[in-house]
Design a protein around this motif. Structure first.
Motif, mmCIF file in Angstrom:
data_model
loop_
_atom_site.group_PDB
_atom_site.id
_atom_site.type_symbol
_atom_site.label_atom_id
_atom_site.label_comp_id
_atom_site.label_asym_id
_atom_site.label_seq_id
_atom_site.Cartn_x
_atom_site.Cartn_y
_atom_site.Cartn_z
ATOM 1 N N ARG A 1 35.782 41.583 65.683
ATOM 2 C CA ARG A 1 37.117 42.183 65.752
ATOM 3 C C ARG A 1 37.988 41.717 64.580
ATOM 4 O O ARG A 1 38.674 42.519 63.954
ATOM 5 C CB ARG A 1 37.803 41.820 67.074
ATOM 6 N N GLN A 2 37.915 40.440 64.251
ATOM 7 C CA GLN A 2 38.700 39.927 63.125
ATOM 8 C C GLN A 2 38.206 40.505 61.799
ATOM 9 O O GLN A 2 38.988 40.762 60.896
ATOM 10 C CB GLN A 2 38.641 38.396 63.089
ATOM 11 N N ARG A 3 36.898 40.733 61.678
ATOM 12 C CA ARG A 3 36.352 41.346 60.467
ATOM 13 C C ARG A 3 36.883 42.773 60.308
ATOM 14 O O ARG A 3 37.256 43.196 59.216
ATOM 15 C CB ARG A 3 34.828 41.351 60.535
ATOM 16 N N ALA A 4 36.955 43.515 61.400
ATOM 17 C CA ALA A 4 37.483 44.880 61.349
ATOM 18 C C ALA A 4 38.980 44.877 61.016
ATOM 19 O O ALA A 4 39.447 45.719 60.244
ATOM 20 C CB ALA A 4 37.237 45.590 62.677
ATOM 21 N N LEU A 5 39.718 43.923 61.583
ATOM 22 C CA LEU A 5 41.147 43.837 61.276
ATOM 23 C C LEU A 5 41.378 43.469 59.811
ATOM 24 O O LEU A 5 42.275 44.002 59.161
ATOM 25 C CB LEU A 5 41.826 42.808 62.183
ATOM 26 N N ALA A 6 40.576 42.557 59.292
ATOM 27 C CA ALA A 6 40.740 42.141 57.894
ATOM 28 C C ALA A 6 40.386 43.266 56.935
ATOM 29 O O ALA A 6 40.973 43.370 55.851
ATOM 30 C CB ALA A 6 39.882 40.915 57.610
ATOM 31 N N ALA A 7 39.454 44.118 57.311
ATOM 32 C CA ALA A 7 39.078 45.240 56.446
ATOM 33 C C ALA A 7 40.236 46.221 56.290
ATOM 34 O O ALA A 7 40.299 46.958 55.303
ATOM 35 C CB ALA A 7 37.850 45.945 57.013
ATOM 36 N N GLU A 8 41.181 46.223 57.229
ATOM 37 C CA GLU A 8 42.335 47.126 57.167
ATOM 38 C C GLU A 8 43.524 46.525 56.431
ATOM 39 O O GLU A 8 44.555 47.180 56.309
ATOM 40 C CB GLU A 8 42.753 47.511 58.590
ATOM 41 N N TRP A 9 43.410 45.280 55.963
ATOM 42 C CA TRP A 9 44.513 44.677 55.224
ATOM 43 C C TRP A 9 44.817 45.499 53.988
ATOM 44 O O TRP A 9 43.899 45.966 53.308
ATOM 45 C CB TRP A 9 44.168 43.263 54.778
ATOM 46 N N PRO A 10 46.078 45.692 53.661
ATOM 47 C CA PRO A 10 46.404 46.434 52.437
ATOM 48 C C PRO A 10 46.060 45.590 51.207
ATOM 49 O O PRO A 10 46.014 44.362 51.285
ATOM 50 C CB PRO A 10 47.914 46.661 52.541
ATOM 51 N N PRO A 11 45.812 46.242 50.092
ATOM 52 C CA PRO A 11 45.516 45.469 48.878
ATOM 53 C C PRO A 11 46.746 44.663 48.463
ATOM 54 O O PRO A 11 47.875 45.029 48.799
ATOM 55 C CB PRO A 11 45.176 46.530 47.834
ATOM 56 N N PRO A 12 46.541 43.567 47.772
ATOM 57 C CA PRO A 12 47.690 42.757 47.372
ATOM 58 C C PRO A 12 48.582 43.505 46.394
ATOM 59 O O PRO A 12 48.114 44.313 45.592
ATOM 60 C CB PRO A 12 47.058 41.528 46.712
ATOM 61 N N GLU A 13 49.870 43.249 46.492
ATOM 62 C CA GLU A 13 50.806 43.895 45.583
ATOM 63 C C GLU A 13 50.665 43.281 44.194
ATOM 64 O O GLU A 13 50.446 42.070 44.078
ATOM 65 C CB GLU A 13 52.232 43.707 46.091
ATOM 66 N N PRO A 14 50.810 44.093 43.170
ATOM 67 C CA PRO A 14 50.701 43.522 41.829
ATOM 68 C C PRO A 14 51.861 42.572 41.567
ATOM 69 O O PRO A 14 52.992 42.810 41.995
ATOM 70 C CB PRO A 14 50.758 44.742 40.903
ATOM 71 N N GLY A 15 51.554 41.497 40.902
ATOM 72 C CA GLY A 15 52.588 40.509 40.602
ATOM 73 C C GLY A 15 53.511 40.998 39.499
ATOM 74 O O GLY A 15 53.163 41.870 38.702
ATOM 75 N N GLN A 16 54.703 40.477 39.476
ATOM 76 C CA GLN A 16 55.640 40.852 38.431
ATOM 77 C C GLN A 16 55.342 40.049 37.177
ATOM 78 O O GLN A 16 54.958 38.886 37.245
ATOM 79 C CB GLN A 16 57.070 40.584 38.891
ATOM 80 N N ARG A 17 55.562 40.673 36.058
ATOM 81 C CA ARG A 17 55.348 39.982 34.803
ATOM 82 C C ARG A 17 56.461 38.961 34.611
ATOM 83 O O ARG A 17 57.625 39.220 34.880
ATOM 84 C CB ARG A 17 55.341 40.956 33.646
ATOM 85 N N VAL A 18 56.081 37.832 34.131
ATOM 86 C CA VAL A 18 57.041 36.767 33.883
ATOM 87 C C VAL A 18 57.457 36.832 32.423
ATOM 88 O O VAL A 18 56.623 36.841 31.527
ATOM 89 C CB VAL A 18 56.417 35.390 34.201
ATOM 90 N N ARG A 19 58.754 36.904 32.216
ATOM 91 C CA ARG A 19 59.274 36.921 30.843
ATOM 92 C C ARG A 19 59.862 35.559 30.542
ATOM 93 O O ARG A 19 60.819 35.131 31.171
ATOM 94 C CB ARG A 19 60.323 37.995 30.686
ATOM 95 N N LEU A 20 59.269 34.897 29.601
ATOM 96 C CA LEU A 20 59.755 33.590 29.198
ATOM 97 C C LEU A 20 60.837 33.758 28.141
ATOM 98 O O LEU A 20 60.814 34.711 27.363
ATOM 99 C CB LEU A 20 58.602 32.757 28.636
ATOM 100 N N PRO A 21 61.781 32.833 28.088
ATOM 101 C CA PRO A 21 62.798 32.926 27.045
ATOM 102 C C PRO A 21 62.148 32.707 25.672
ATOM 103 O O PRO A 21 61.119 32.037 25.560
ATOM 104 C CB PRO A 21 63.771 31.800 27.387
ATOM 105 N N PRO A 22 62.737 33.281 24.631
ATOM 106 C CA PRO A 22 62.134 33.113 23.305
ATOM 107 C C PRO A 22 62.161 31.649 22.884
ATOM 108 O O PRO A 22 63.084 30.907 23.209
ATOM 109 C CB PRO A 22 63.012 33.974 22.401
ATOM 110 N N ARG A 23 61.126 31.256 22.198
ATOM 111 C CA ARG A 23 61.047 29.878 21.730
ATOM 112 C C ARG A 23 61.900 29.710 20.485
ATOM 113 O O ARG A 23 61.872 30.540 19.591
ATOM 114 C CB ARG A 23 59.603 29.518 21.399
#
Length: 109
Positions: free
Chosen positions: A81-103
């Protein structure tokens, strides 16, 4: 992204490097003396804190979940049952790009 991986573990038991007792190092005599103590503490934690509970560790699509059960039979009965529930998990959301301050380059003369 891959199959669902499920592992049944005792609740409250830490993964200790028991194999270091077999290595010929300076820590081997200390490990031989402390491993029985660590083993007993693991079992006491499993008995007193988690009351002999069992845990399903589930990995799928970059996610990790733990589900606790009162006994091992209940945990093993719920694996499908847990395997079937895990198969329905949505894909992970894409992470946001990190913008570093200019050096700022320092000028050396």
């Amino acid at each position: 992204m891959g199959d669902v991986q499920i592992e049944v573990r005792r609740s409250g038991c830490a993964d200790w490097p028991y194999e270091i007792a077999g290595e010929m190092t300076l820590a081997a005599p200390l490990a031989v003396l402390t491993l029985p103590v660590v083993f007993v503490l693991n079992r006491l934690t499993h008995l007193l804190v988690f009351r002999l509970g069992w845990t399903l560790h589930i990995w799928h699509k970059g996610r990790f979940e733990k589900v606790r059960y009162r006994n091992k039979a209940a945990a093993l009965a719920d694996v499908d049952r847990q395997r079937a529930l895990a198969a329905e998990w949505p894909p992970p959301e894409p992470g946001q790009r990190v913008r570093l301050p200019p050096r700022r380059l320092s000028r050396t003369s």
